[in-house]
Design a protein around this motif. Structure first.
Motif, short mmCIF file in Angstrom:
data_model
loop_
_atom_site.label_atom_id
_atom_site.label_comp_id
_atom_site.label_asym_id
_atom_site.label_seq_id
_atom_site.Cartn_x
_atom_site.Cartn_y
_atom_site.Cartn_z
N VAL A 88 -31.74 11.42 8.99
CA VAL A 88 -30.77 10.38 8.70
C VAL A 88 -31.25 9.56 7.50
N ILE A 89 -30.38 9.41 6.50
CA ILE A 89 -30.68 8.58 5.33
C ILE A 89 -29.86 7.30 5.47
N SER A 90 -30.53 6.18 5.71
CA SER A 90 -29.82 4.94 5.97
C SER A 90 -30.15 3.83 4.98
N GLU A 91 -31.20 4.01 4.17
CA GLU A 91 -31.56 3.00 3.19
C GLU A 91 -32.18 3.68 1.98
N ASN A 92 -32.22 2.94 0.85
CA ASN A 92 -32.70 3.52 -0.40
C ASN A 92 -32.05 4.88 -0.65
N VAL A 93 -30.73 4.92 -0.48
CA VAL A 93 -30.01 6.20 -0.45
C VAL A 93 -30.12 6.93 -1.79
N ALA A 94 -29.85 6.24 -2.89
CA ALA A 94 -29.88 6.89 -4.19
C ALA A 94 -31.27 7.45 -4.49
N GLU A 95 -32.29 6.65 -4.22
CA GLU A 95 -33.66 7.09 -4.48
C GLU A 95 -34.05 8.26 -3.59
N THR A 96 -33.63 8.21 -2.32
CA THR A 96 -33.96 9.29 -1.39
C THR A 96 -33.28 10.59 -1.79
N ILE A 97 -32.01 10.52 -2.20
CA ILE A 97 -31.30 11.73 -2.59
C ILE A 97 -31.85 12.28 -3.89
N ALA A 98 -32.20 11.41 -4.84
CA ALA A 98 -32.81 11.89 -6.08
C ALA A 98 -34.13 12.59 -5.80
N LYS A 99 -34.90 12.05 -4.88
CA LYS A 99 -36.17 12.68 -4.50
C LYS A 99 -35.91 14.03 -3.82
N LEU A 100 -34.88 14.09 -2.99
CA LEU A 100 -34.52 15.35 -2.32
C LEU A 100 -34.17 16.41 -3.34
N LYS A 101 -33.39 16.04 -4.37
CA LYS A 101 -33.04 17.00 -5.42
C LYS A 101 -34.28 17.52 -6.13
N ALA A 102 -35.27 16.67 -6.31
CA ALA A 102 -36.50 17.09 -6.99
C ALA A 102 -37.33 18.03 -6.13
N GLU A 103 -37.18 17.94 -4.82
CA GLU A 103 -38.01 18.72 -3.91
C GLU A 103 -37.38 20.05 -3.52
N VAL A 104 -36.07 20.18 -3.64
CA VAL A 104 -35.35 21.37 -3.20
C VAL A 104 -35.12 22.30 -4.39
N ASP A 105 -35.31 23.59 -4.17
CA ASP A 105 -35.10 24.57 -5.24
C ASP A 105 -33.67 25.07 -5.33
N GLY A 106 -33.02 25.24 -4.19
CA GLY A 106 -31.66 25.78 -4.18
C GLY A 106 -30.62 24.68 -4.14
N ASP A 107 -29.40 25.05 -3.75
CA ASP A 107 -28.30 24.09 -3.69
C ASP A 107 -28.43 23.19 -2.47
#
Length: 214
Positions: free
Chosen positions: A94-113
Motif C-alpha cells: 500500500v502506497i499512502s504517503e510520499n506517493v510521487a517519490e515512491t512511484i518514481a523509485k518503483l520505476k527506477a527499480e523495475v525493469d519491465g512494465d
C-alpha cells in the motif's frame, strides 16, 4: 528503468466506467492473446483503491489454462490509497504517503512494465505528475452517450503522440499513445488532461478486468 503503462477499456465516445456494459460481446481470440502478452510483459501492477478491491475480491478465486490468473495473483501489486491500511491480495504494498517519490523509485527499480488497469483517478494524478509513460486505449465500437470519461475537463490541451495501433477481428482497436515530452524517467510537461483535437487517432488481462472510477 520501468515504464508505467495504462491499459483501459473505452467506448468510441470516451466512456470508461462500468465496461461490462459494452465489452463482452466483442471478446475475441486475438484480443485475449494480446492481453496475455501485455500481462506477461509486466513486472508489477499499480492500481487505485477501488479497482484494487474489485480485483482482490475476484482474482484469487480464478483459474484459467492461459495463465492470466497465475500471473495476476503472483506478481507484485502496488495500491495507492490514503484509506486502505493493508492489502489482503498476495504480494500487495500500500502506497499512502510520499506517493510521487515512491512511484518514481518503483520505476527506477523495475525493469519491465508497471501495468495500470482502470483506476481513473489514479491515472489522472499520474498524468498531472508526469509519471505515466504510455496509454493503451482499448477502444470499442460503441457509443454510450454518457458516463465517466478518462480525461478531465481542462482549459489546456495535452498533446499525445500516437505510437501504435492494433485492430482485432471484433472491431475493437487499441490506440497506443505517449504524452508528448514525457520520458521514461517521468520528465517533461503535460499541461492539461484533454486529448488534443486532430490527433488520429489489447484487451487487458482477460476475465475479471474492470475499470472503476476511484
Amino acid at each position: 528503468m520501468g515504464r508505467i503503462v495504462l491499459s483501459i477499456f473505452t467506448t468510441a465516445d470516451g466512456v470508461v466506467d462500468d465496461p461490462q456494459r459494452f465489452t463482452f460481446q466483442f471478446v475475441s481470440e486475438d484480443s485475449m492473446r494480446t492481453g496475455l502478452e501485455q500481462l506477461r510483459a509486466a513486472d508489477a501492477l499499480l492500481l487505485g483503491r477501488v479497482t484494487y478491491e474489485g480485483f482482490a475480491a475476484a482474482w484469487p478465486n480464478m483459474t484459467d489454462e492461459a495463465g492470466f490468473a497465475d500471473k495476476m495473483n503472483s506478481m507484485p501489486k502496488y495500491v495507492v490509497s490514503t484509506t486502505l491500511k493493508r492489502g489482503e491480495w498476495n504480494n500487495t504494498t500500500v502506497i499512502s504517503e510520499n506517493v510521487a517519490e515512491t512511484i518514481a523509485k518503483l520505476k527506477a527499480e523495475v525493469d519491465g512494465d508497471i501495468l495500470v488497469y482502470g483506476s481513473v483517478a489514479l491515472v489522472r494524478w499520474l498524468l498531472r505528475n508526469e509519471l505515466l509513460d504510455e496509454l493503451r486505449l482499448v477502444t470499442y465500437p460503441v457509443v454510450m452517450g454518457g458516463g465517466v470519461r478518462l480525461f478531465e475537463e481542462s482549459g489546456e490541451p495535452t498533446v499525445l503522440r500516437l505510437v501504435g495501433t492494433q485492430a482485432f477481428d471484433s472491431g475493437v482497436v487499441v490506440l497506443t499513445y505517449t504524452p508528448v515530452g514525457t520520458s521514461s524517467s517521468g520528465g517533461g510537461r503535460s499541461p492539461g488532461l484533454l486529448p488534443v483535437k486532430g490527433e488520429r487517432g489489447r484487451m487487458p488481462a482477460g476475465p475479471g478486468h474492470t475499470t472503476r472510477h476511484n
